[in-house]
Design a protein around this motif. Structure first.
Motif, short mmCIF file in Angstrom:
data_model
loop_
_atom_site.label_atom_id
_atom_site.label_comp_id
_atom_site.label_asym_id
_atom_site.label_seq_id
_atom_site.Cartn_x
_atom_site.Cartn_y
_atom_site.Cartn_z
N GLU A 54 147.92 -104.68 -23.88
CA GLU A 54 147.51 -104.99 -25.26
C GLU A 54 148.39 -104.28 -26.28
O GLU A 54 148.31 -104.59 -27.47
CB GLU A 54 146.04 -104.64 -25.47
N ASN A 61 150.71 -95.96 -20.73
CA ASN A 61 149.64 -95.21 -20.06
C ASN A 61 149.23 -95.87 -18.73
O ASN A 61 148.79 -95.19 -17.81
CB ASN A 61 148.46 -95.02 -20.99
N MET A 62 149.41 -97.19 -18.64
CA MET A 62 149.23 -97.85 -17.34
C MET A 62 150.34 -97.39 -16.39
O MET A 62 150.10 -97.17 -15.20
CB MET A 62 149.27 -99.37 -17.51
N ALA A 66 149.82 -95.70 -12.74
CA ALA A 66 150.43 -96.27 -11.52
C ALA A 66 151.43 -95.29 -10.90
O ALA A 66 151.47 -95.13 -9.68
CB ALA A 66 151.12 -97.60 -11.86
N ARG B 73 143.34 -92.93 -23.96
CA ARG B 73 144.02 -93.89 -23.09
C ARG B 73 143.49 -93.96 -21.67
O ARG B 73 144.10 -94.59 -20.81
CB ARG B 73 145.53 -93.60 -23.04
N ALA B 76 143.42 -97.30 -19.90
CA ALA B 76 144.75 -97.81 -19.54
C ALA B 76 145.26 -97.10 -18.30
O ALA B 76 145.81 -97.73 -17.38
CB ALA B 76 145.73 -97.64 -20.71
N VAL B 77 145.09 -95.78 -18.25
CA VAL B 77 145.51 -95.02 -17.07
C VAL B 77 144.71 -95.50 -15.85
O VAL B 77 145.28 -95.74 -14.77
CB VAL B 77 145.33 -93.50 -17.30
N THR B 79 143.44 -98.35 -15.39
CA THR B 79 143.95 -99.68 -15.04
C THR B 79 145.15 -99.55 -14.11
O THR B 79 145.24 -100.22 -13.08
CB THR B 79 144.34 -100.46 -16.31
N GLY B 80 146.09 -98.67 -14.50
CA GLY B 80 147.28 -98.44 -13.66
C GLY B 80 146.90 -97.94 -12.27
O GLY B 80 147.44 -98.40 -11.26
N GLU B 106 142.17 -99.56 -26.06
CA GLU B 106 142.27 -99.48 -24.59
C GLU B 106 140.95 -99.88 -23.92
O GLU B 106 140.96 -100.59 -22.92
CB GLU B 106 142.67 -98.06 -24.17
N ALA B 110 140.61 -103.23 -21.58
CA ALA B 110 140.28 -103.03 -20.16
C ALA B 110 139.02 -103.83 -19.85
O ALA B 110 138.92 -104.48 -18.80
CB ALA B 110 140.07 -101.54 -19.87
#
Lengths: 353, 251
Positions: A54, A61-62, A66, B73, B76-77, B79-80, B106, B110
């Motif tokens: 988004e 941050n994704m 990961a 965040r 988002a983290v 999600t990763g 975020e 999500a």
């Protein structure tokens, strides 16, 4: 497979896949959109995941999540989007997570424009985000080098547990050139016993950049410095083009370096001993070749698509031994061979500054 | 005669002493999460993502793999993390400033993606860690260091009802608000947290659980008075309940 004709952005995306990248998180911005578009199709074919975030903030941050989970992961953007990622990049560097970040630089500051630029050099090589950290920054000058360095970037990121940035520009991303993918088999990263994978049969792993006790944070920063010093000792890279006997040494990276090669050729034809030292690694900056050249060259000329950023590193390298001149174009305008050569002639005649 | 142990520390908790202020209910919430992890037998299959704020040190208390996210965040983290480890249980914990102010984007996205994660949201209607400033959930009229005369809605607007907002998204499977201000509510809160985890384990989708908490230090009240204040002021604005449950379709 021989050479194939590919656009820079698509080539970097395919190189990432060959380099073992299985996760990509990004947000659209011109002029790098072919990277996410290519990976949206390509990653599912190799069992990977493409996710359009988004925002650039969410995307980086994704990447943090990961990378901390042990995956090879990449994000890409340009100028304003890279600015938005800076907080996340600082956290990634602080938590020592490996990842690859591509910046196809466009004109700034602010919204600027979508033309090619090299004005994100400071941001890439001098920190960008908050705190004491370093990115490894690579500056390819052709689509082939974009491919080779992207694949290598994943290896370097894992070797040092550090983010690696590919600093391209709008031209490099958009132009088509023949490329060869020398890596025949898709690579995979090393074992990552530090990653969060569920604490099965081991003590838990913690990914963090928080060290609340001052002595602990200082120790962490000391270790980071030791790592950066180690990287600087072995990863400086450059290309020397007729620089060994040059009276005028040009300094340029990426797209600008290609034009400077043509300038060197013309100067040599017309009896001026010009040469080019092209940094391939922008951090660590290859200072030695410039320092050594200062012993025999009369002057240096840094050429950039900026108001003068890399020139500061050239000046630090030359360390006052010889004059370092600067020619910059901004706004998405590429310096021409003719205007660079005109400056070379003036310097050769002893006429510039 | 041997003494029978009837109450003990959950296995998913470390031996670290908690840093929370006296009377703060954060500690209860963190213990409930550990009990749920124990009961579901997922300690070795769980990856937690922590916030910035009062719960920033929760990695010291939960004995699970952990990632410390930047302010706002965590979803988002998470999600990763979840995309790399879809077979693990991934959950985040955030405070009101983290999730409903700086991190609104975020959490909303999500949720909209229907990420298979469980997001826990501790709402104490104030910024605790930074010393008592206005939160996105500060009640109208509530005094904070940045609303010294009480939150004036004509200038500082209204509290964000994030959990109700998320319930309208098709990506959300479960949305609920609980509180831990009384023993009965603590028992109820644990059931809801457990449900959120079970929804993820069954692959049913995204869950948000908001947990109302007190902040005696920054509310300037005793722990007992804080509970009374929560009942009188927070509960009427942020009602307890389930706003969306599995199987429901948003209208």
């Amino acid at each position: 497979m021989g050479k194939v004709l590919m656009k820079g952005n698509e080539a970097v995306a395919e190189a990432a896949v060959l380099g073992g990248c299985r996760y990509f998180f990004g947000y659209p911005i011109t002029p790098q959109n072919e990277i996410p578009e290519y990976l949206a199709k390509r990653l599912p074919e190799v069992g990977g995941t493409f996710l359009q975030a988004e925002s650039e903030i969410s995307a980086i941050n994704m990447v943090f999540g990961a990378a901390g989970s042990g995956a090879r992961v990449m994000t890409s953007s340009s100028g304003p989007g890279i600015s938005l990622k800076q907080e996340g990049i600082s956290y990634i560097a602080g938590a020592e997570l490996p990842c690859v970040i591509v910046n196809m630089v466009r004109g700034g500051p602010g919204l600027g424009n979508i033309g090619p630029a090299q004005s994100d050099y400071f941001q890439a090589t001098k920190g960008g985000g908050h705190g004491d950290y370093r990115l490894i920054v690579l500056g390819p000058a052709s689509v082939q080098e974009l491919v080779d360095l992207t694949i290598e970037a994943f290896e370097m990121a894992d070797r040092y547990r550090n983010p690696v940035m590919i600093l391209g520009d709008g031209i490099l991303g958009q132009m088509m050139e023949p490329v060869e993918f020398k890596v025949k088999e898709i690579m995979s990263g090393p074992e990552k016993p530090w990653a969060t994978t569920g604490a099965k049969g081991r003590t838990r792993n913690l990914i963090t950049s928080l060290y609340i006790v001052p002595e602990d944070l200082e120790e962490h920063c000391r270790k980071l410095k030791e790592k950066y010093d180690g990287i600087a000792a072995v990863e400086k890279r450059h290309e020397s083009y007729f620089a060994e006997d040059a009276e005028i040494v040009l300094a340029a990276y990426g797209t600008t370096a290609r034009i400077c090669k043509a300038v060197v050729d013309q100067a040599r034809e017309e009896g001026i001993r010009a040469g080019l030292i092209r940094p391939v690694s922008l951090w660590p900056f290859p200072d030695e070749p410039y320092f050594k050249a200062a012993d025999y060259a009369d002057a240096f000329l840094a050429v950039e698509m900026s108001n003068g950023q890399m020139v500061e590193d050239v000046r630090l390298s030359v360390n006052g031994k010889k004059p370092v001149h600067f020619l910059g174009r901004t706004g998405g305008i590429v310096p021409t061979k003719a205007e660079i050569y005109a400056d070379v002639k003036k310097i050769a005649a002893g006429g510039v500054r | 005669m041997a003494v029978k142990k009837v109450f003990t520390k959950p296995a998913s908790m470390t031996d670290k002493t908690m840093h929370f202020c006296p009377g703060c209910t954060h500690g209860i919430i963190q213990r409930l999460v550990a009990e749920v992890i124990d009961e579901l037998g997922i300690r070795e299959d769980t990856i937690a993502v922590g916030p910035v704020g009062c719960a920033v040190f929760c990695y010291d208390y939960w004995d699970v793999d952990f990632q410390q996210a930047s302010h706002g965040r965590a979803p988002a983290v998470a999600t990763g993390v979840k995309r790399v480890h879809p077979d693990k249980v991934v959950f985040s914990l955030q405070g009101d400033g983290d999730i409903a102010a700086i991190g609104t984007t975020e959490i909303v996205h999500a949720a909209a993606r229907g990420e298979q994660i469980s997001c826990l949201f501790v709402n104490n209607s104030i910024y605790g860690m930074t010393g008592g400033q206005m939160a996105p959930t500060t009640i109208v009229g509530q005094k904070t260091t940045t609303t010294p005369d009480g939150r004036d809605s004509s200038r500082a607007g209204y509290p964000v009802k994030l959990t109700e907002m998320l319930a309208v998204l098709d990506g959300v499977t479960y949305s609920a608000r609980v509180s831990v201000h009384s023993p009965a509510n603590v028992v109820k809160a644990k059931k809801v947290i457990k449900k959120a985890f079970e929804i993820q384990m069954k692959g049913e989708g995204f869950a948000i659980v908001e947990i109302l908490s007190t902040c005696p230090t920054n509310w300037g009240l005793s722990p007992v008075d804080s509970i009374k204040w929560l009942e009188d002021n927070v509960l009427p604005y942020f009602p307890i309940g389930e706003f969306k449950t599995p199987g429901e379709v948003s209208s």
